[in-house]
Enzyme design. Sequence first.
Site, PDB file in Angstrom:
ATOM      1  CG  ASP A   1      -2.289   0.105   0.992  1.00 44.41           C
ATOM      2  OD1 ASP A   1      -2.679  -0.066  -0.172  1.00 44.41           O
ATOM      3  OD2 ASP A   1      -3.042   0.351   1.946  1.00 44.41           O
TER       4      ASP A   1
ATOM      5  CE1 TYR B   1       3.424  -6.803   3.804  1.00 47.17           C
ATOM      6  CE2 TYR B   1       2.575  -9.037   4.043  1.00 47.17           C
ATOM      7  CZ  TYR B   1       2.741  -7.888   3.288  1.00 47.17           C
ATOM      8  OH  TYR B   1       2.240  -7.812   2.021  1.00 47.17           O
TER       9      TYR B   1
END
Lengths: 300, 300
Positions: free
Chosen positions: A61, A118
Amino acid sequence: LHSYAAVLQYDGTAYWGFQLQPAPQGRRAKPTVQLRVEQALCRATGQGRQALRVQAAGRTDAGVHARGQVVQFCCARRQGAAPLLRALNALMPPDIRAVAVQEVPLDWNVRYASRKTYAYDLHLDPVADPFLHRWRCHPRRPERLRLDAMADAAALFVGTHDFSRFANLGPDATRKSPVKTVLSYRLLPLEGGARLEVTGTGFLYKQVRHMTGALLAVGGGSLGADDIAAALAGGERARSAAQRNAFRGWQVAEARGLCLQQVVYAPWSSLGDLEPAAGGSGVVLAAVEEAPPGPRGVAA
Amino acid sequence: LHSYAAVLQYDGTAYWGFQLQPAPQGRRAKPTVQLRVEQALCRATGQGRQALRVQAAGRTDAGVHARGQVVQFCCARRQGAAPLLRALNALMPPDIRAVAVQEVPLDWNVRYASRKTYAYDLHLDPVADPFLHRWRCHPRRPERLRLDAMADAAALFVGTHDFSRFANLGPDATRKSPVKTVLSYRLLPLEGGARLEVTGTGFLYKQVRHMTGALLAVGGGSLGADDIAAALAGGERARSAAQRNAFRGWQVAEARGLCLQQVVYAPWSSLGDLEPAAGGSGVVLAAVEEAPPGPRGVAA
């Protein structure tokens, strides 16, 4: 036709995420990582943009970083991996680097990762470091954050759950399964801060930032571990738009703290006993576990 | 009237150096660190910009960073150090942080430092790290750089010399002495790179970047240690503009690698036996020796 995989690292601060954004009428397309990679590849290979078809393992994103993003693209002519790596780094802006390039079988697909990791980095000193603010979230009152409660709550996410309540699901939410598997979720110390590191087989849109937001709410005392457990258990009942948009007890954690650390693929053999590309280990590995900023990734 | 010293850290990438730039006619002043600090101080104290008179220990150039910049300013009313620190950090952009604030005697002067330490950071991996490129210079062919030769040549700068050939001297060059003392010059290892750390009693304009450029030329093999020695010995004969503008055998090293690490002052006592400010140790110390990025500085 030849297919290539590259491992990318980028500071996502200046970009509107990975994926190409359609240009608003009469304007330029917003700068995205994909745009810069495709521009560099076109110049490096002399191909048109359409022919390249750059795809990424994870469409990070706006503002999200990567240490181990994997991308795939096609070239009409065979390219040497080392010259292609050098050309990419000469043509891309300095906040995007290619650290490995490798030819892959034509039927290999960058989207079929076996797991992704992540990291979400927090700055916990009273005064945030001006050199780290691009990559670390600085929560309010960091000295009061209960890290042990956050670590305990993180463990609740491990396993296979319906993560509907921990995602921004679009109108096609029913088309894809909201059931995902979290393999590990750890709280690691960083100098002056902490990292929440999560590995899973796949993640829903904004899932990591939702989970982080929930854990920060636990650390701040506004949410209990039982609320996390209830939200996980109640996943399958959260499919209506109204339920999805209701306040869930936490804020989505800001993008700056998030970094795609590593994408792991199964060996070629499991994709049909194909020969690995020359010099390849049989696995495209973004073997980069360090903190941003930290040492660099695998050399090509 | 009350006088305050503050220790600042900043990522200088976005700024036209420390010092306020006069606005070109009809335009806004260029963003400088001083501008942002003064804007924050005006809001925090309710004073006008003129009354503050913010001065810095070292007027860092465009793109140069600081981990231990010291600034001084005046306030008409007494301010609490801790609330002033918090207000500054709330009002300054996130790439500038105050890590310490302390009241100082009215006759204390931020320009009279006893020594300053600058770090120049190099990235030496074949592929530069996209998370570090704002603060590290990535020399051409880093794998060929002879670090041992650079360390040996750095030692030649130690001592008291006429540094005219290692500076950009303006038309008023004859007004100030070009004789400065370098106390130490070391090559330190960094993860994926190296740091040239120099401490001196004071530095001429762009002196550190000139010395770094010369050391990089030595590391690259285009200059020998004897050239450094000769340029140091020939300092006093380099006063004409033509000589100063001639190519000296090296390029001025780029700003991004440079960081003002620490400024050290003599104790108050040597400034006239003044009492240290409440809570002060008698010395305003920017005791921050770590790498950018690294841990944060002294708390207030």
